[in-house]
Design a protein around this motif. Sequence first.
Motif, PDB file in Angstrom:
ATOM      1  N   ASN A  95      -9.887  12.799  11.470  1.00 33.80           N
ATOM      2  CA  ASN A  95      -9.067  12.016  10.539  1.00 33.80           C
ATOM      3  C   ASN A  95      -9.855  11.826   9.243  1.00 33.80           C
ATOM      4  N   ASN A  96      -9.779  12.835   8.388  1.00 32.17           N
ATOM      5  CA  ASN A  96     -10.604  12.890   7.179  1.00 32.17           C
ATOM      6  C   ASN A  96      -9.860  12.523   5.903  1.00 32.17           C
ATOM      7  N   ALA A  97      -8.599  12.871   5.787  1.00 32.10           N
ATOM      8  CA  ALA A  97      -7.878  12.723   4.522  1.00 32.10           C
ATOM      9  C   ALA A  97      -7.861  11.272   4.062  1.00 32.10           C
ATOM     10  N   GLY A  98      -7.779  11.089   2.759  1.00 35.53           N
ATOM     11  CA  GLY A  98      -7.694   9.727   2.264  1.00 35.53           C
ATOM     12  C   GLY A  98      -7.446   9.686   0.772  1.00 35.53           C
ATOM     13  N   VAL A  99      -7.026   8.516   0.320  1.00 39.79           N
ATOM     14  CA  VAL A  99      -6.873   8.255  -1.110  1.00 39.79           C
ATOM     15  C   VAL A  99      -7.749   7.054  -1.444  1.00 39.79           C
ATOM     16  N   MET A 100      -8.140   6.959  -2.707  1.00 41.53           N
ATOM     17  CA  MET A 100      -9.109   5.936  -3.107  1.00 41.53           C
ATOM     18  C   MET A 100      -8.777   5.372  -4.474  1.00 41.53           C
ATOM     19  N   TYR A 101      -8.737   4.051  -4.559  1.00 39.50           N
ATOM     20  CA  TYR A 101      -8.540   3.330  -5.819  1.00 39.50           C
ATOM     21  C   TYR A 101      -7.256   3.722  -6.536  1.00 39.50           C
ATOM     22  N   THR A 102      -6.201   3.960  -5.781  1.00 40.56           N
ATOM     23  CA  THR A 102      -4.946   4.360  -6.415  1.00 40.56           C
ATOM     24  C   THR A 102      -4.314   3.188  -7.161  1.00 40.56           C
ATOM     25  N   PRO A 103      -3.586   3.467  -8.240  1.00 39.62           N
ATOM     26  CA  PRO A 103      -2.771   2.420  -8.860  1.00 39.62           C
ATOM     27  C   PRO A 103      -1.769   1.884  -7.834  1.00 39.62           C
ATOM     28  N   LYS A 104      -1.228   0.728  -8.063  1.00 43.64           N
ATOM     29  CA  LYS A 104      -0.325   0.134  -7.084  1.00 43.64           C
ATOM     30  C   LYS A 104       0.918   0.994  -6.914  1.00 43.64           C
ATOM     31  N   ARG A 105       1.087   1.522  -5.703  1.00 44.67           N
ATOM     32  CA  ARG A 105       2.296   2.238  -5.356  1.00 44.67           C
ATOM     33  C   ARG A 105       2.414   2.267  -3.843  1.00 44.67           C
ATOM     34  N   THR A 106       3.570   2.693  -3.359  1.00 40.23           N
ATOM     35  CA  THR A 106       3.820   2.637  -1.925  1.00 40.23           C
ATOM     36  C   THR A 106       4.094   4.030  -1.358  1.00 40.23           C
ATOM     37  N   THR A 107       3.951   4.133  -0.047  1.00 42.99           N
ATOM     38  CA  THR A 107       4.270   5.373   0.655  1.00 42.99           C
ATOM     39  C   THR A 107       5.778   5.508   0.788  1.00 42.99           C
ATOM     40  N   ALA A 108       6.203   6.618   1.375  1.00 42.49           N
ATOM     41  CA  ALA A 108       7.639   6.837   1.593  1.00 42.49           C
ATOM     42  C   ALA A 108       8.260   5.759   2.468  1.00 42.49           C
ATOM     43  N   ASP A 109       7.429   5.089   3.267  1.00 45.15           N
ATOM     44  CA  ASP A 109       7.922   4.069   4.188  1.00 45.15           C
ATOM     45  C   ASP A 109       7.677   2.650   3.687  1.00 45.15           C
ATOM     46  N   GLY A 110       7.224   2.529   2.433  1.00 47.61           N
ATOM     47  CA  GLY A 110       7.056   1.213   1.837  1.00 47.61           C
ATOM     48  C   GLY A 110       5.725   0.550   2.080  1.00 47.61           C
ATOM     49  N   PHE A 111       4.743   1.279   2.592  1.00 47.73           N
ATOM     50  CA  PHE A 111       3.410   0.714   2.812  1.00 47.73           C
ATOM     51  C   PHE A 111       2.566   0.882   1.549  1.00 47.73           C
ATOM     52  N   ILE A 155      -8.845  -7.751   6.527  1.00 47.29           N
ATOM     53  CA  ILE A 155      -7.493  -7.343   6.888  1.00 47.29           C
ATOM     54  C   ILE A 155      -6.567  -8.498   6.520  1.00 47.29           C
ATOM     55  N   HIS A 156      -5.775  -8.298   5.492  1.00 42.71           N
ATOM     56  CA  HIS A 156      -4.941  -9.374   4.935  1.00 42.71           C
ATOM     57  C   HIS A 156      -3.588  -9.404   5.654  1.00 42.71           C
ATOM     58  N   PHE A 157      -3.594  -9.989   6.855  1.00 43.09           N
ATOM     59  CA  PHE A 157      -2.369  -9.989   7.652  1.00 43.09           C
ATOM     60  C   PHE A 157      -1.231 -10.744   6.954  1.00 43.09           C
ATOM     61  N   ASP A 158      -1.577 -11.669   6.065  1.00 38.02           N
ATOM     62  CA  ASP A 158      -0.535 -12.416   5.358  1.00 38.02           C
ATOM     63  C   ASP A 158       0.104 -11.595   4.242  1.00 38.02           C
ATOM     64  N   ASP A 159      -0.544 -10.490   3.861  1.00 41.71           N
ATOM     65  CA  ASP A 159       0.004  -9.632   2.804  1.00 41.71           C
ATOM     66  C   ASP A 159      -0.625  -8.241   2.909  1.00 41.71           C
ATOM     67  N   LEU A 160      -0.381  -7.551   4.032  1.00 43.28           N
ATOM     68  CA  LEU A 160      -0.989  -6.244   4.274  1.00 43.28           C
ATOM     69  C   LEU A 160      -0.636  -5.227   3.199  1.00 43.28           C
ATOM     70  N   GLN A 161       0.560  -5.362   2.627  1.00 43.86           N
ATOM     71  CA  GLN A 161       1.024  -4.358   1.661  1.00 43.86           C
ATOM     72  C   GLN A 161       0.779  -4.778   0.213  1.00 43.86           C
ATOM     73  N   TRP A 162       0.009  -5.838   0.013  1.00 43.83           N
ATOM     74  CA  TRP A 162      -0.382  -6.265  -1.322  1.00 43.83           C
ATOM     75  C   TRP A 162       0.823  -6.486  -2.238  1.00 43.83           C
ATOM     76  N   GLU A 163       1.820  -7.173  -1.714  1.00 39.70           N
ATOM     77  CA  GLU A 163       3.037  -7.400  -2.492  1.00 39.70           C
ATOM     78  C   GLU A 163       2.899  -8.560  -3.465  1.00 39.70           C
ATOM     79  N   SER A 164       2.053  -9.546  -3.145  1.00 37.76           N
ATOM     80  CA  SER A 164       1.931 -10.705  -4.031  1.00 37.76           C
ATOM     81  C   SER A 164       0.934 -10.467  -5.159  1.00 37.76           C
ATOM     82  N   SER A 165      -0.088  -9.662  -4.894  1.00 36.82           N
ATOM     83  CA  SER A 165      -1.056  -9.280  -5.923  1.00 36.82           C
ATOM     84  C   SER A 165      -1.689  -7.977  -5.477  1.00 36.82           C
ATOM     85  N   TYR A 166      -2.430  -7.332  -6.385  1.00 39.27           N
ATOM     86  CA  TYR A 166      -3.010  -6.038  -6.008  1.00 39.27           C
ATOM     87  C   TYR A 166      -4.361  -5.832  -6.652  1.00 39.27           C
ATOM     88  N   SER A 167      -5.333  -5.463  -5.834  1.00 38.82           N
ATOM     89  CA  SER A 167      -6.642  -5.018  -6.294  1.00 38.82           C
ATOM     90  C   SER A 167      -6.890  -3.658  -5.655  1.00 38.82           C
TER      91      SER A 167
END
Length: 308
Positions: A95-111, A155-167
């Motif tokens: 399991n090697n693939a990855g993205v790093m420091y991307t601007p705020k955006r979501t996957t096809a499934d909204g993650f 692990i931000h269980f209260d906001d896993l998808q960074w919807e309220s803020s994003y870093s």
Amino acid sequence: MSSTWTDQSIPEQHGRVAVVTGANTGLGFETARMLAEHGAQVVLAVRDIEKGKQAAARINGDVSVQALDLSSLESIRSAGTDLRAAYPRIDLLINNAGVMYTPKRTTADGFEMQFGTNHLGHFALTGLLLDRLLPVPGSRVVTVSSTGHRMRAAIHFDDLQWESSYSRIAAYGQSKLANLMFTYQLQRRLESHGTTIAVAAHPGVSSTDLFRNTPAALRLPVTWLAPILSTTVTQKAEMGALPTLRAATDPTVIGGQYYGPSGRGELRGYPKLVTSSADSHDESTQQRLWAVSEELTGVTFPLSHLVP
């Protein structure tokens, strides 16, 4: 352990099947290349088929290409179906693939893109392929994390998808911490299921295209310093791939271990056994993350659930 474990230390891999995600470039390409050159049958699981074919043409060995977009559960399920049909046994899932420091955006499934790709995508793929590894003596799941798992990571269980803020840095840290928690929890669940093990690795600071999303404030200094960094801090991708290769092939490796470079700060150097943050070993958080990951992906593993 030796501080000079190199590509020449890789044992004979003939008869083994290895699936490597993100294998058309960088660390994934070097991992796939070295496995193939030591005799493994290697599958390059990549988002861009044409780039995958170009990469395969540069590798001397038994190599094939599989379409896989880790930011899409539909693509992951399709790839899982294809791989299960083509390979009744899989020895290595890298399991090697990855993205790093991307601007705020979501996957096809909204993650959130980094959490969705780096963790949830690999979680789902592993769950879909695991029954092809379980019967195989010495099979391994190797997941690539990062020293970034220590950087503002939780692990931000209260906001896993960074919807309220994003870093983008903290989101990357969360995804890499999740990679380690997944590895450790998977290993605990594998312990009563034969010889398959889960291991983690990190490449230190390697010269790959992951840094294309570096924040603008850092991009110019990094560009200016590149000639110096390339000789004092960063290392080439073929060196950065060695911790993954050691985790995948060294016969002395045991489940739940973590490999990284041996140099100062684990930035570069030959691979050795390293340690991860105390947070990554929190079993209650691991179990909660596992349950949430199953819920979000709809993928369950062919393993008995742990009794707390």
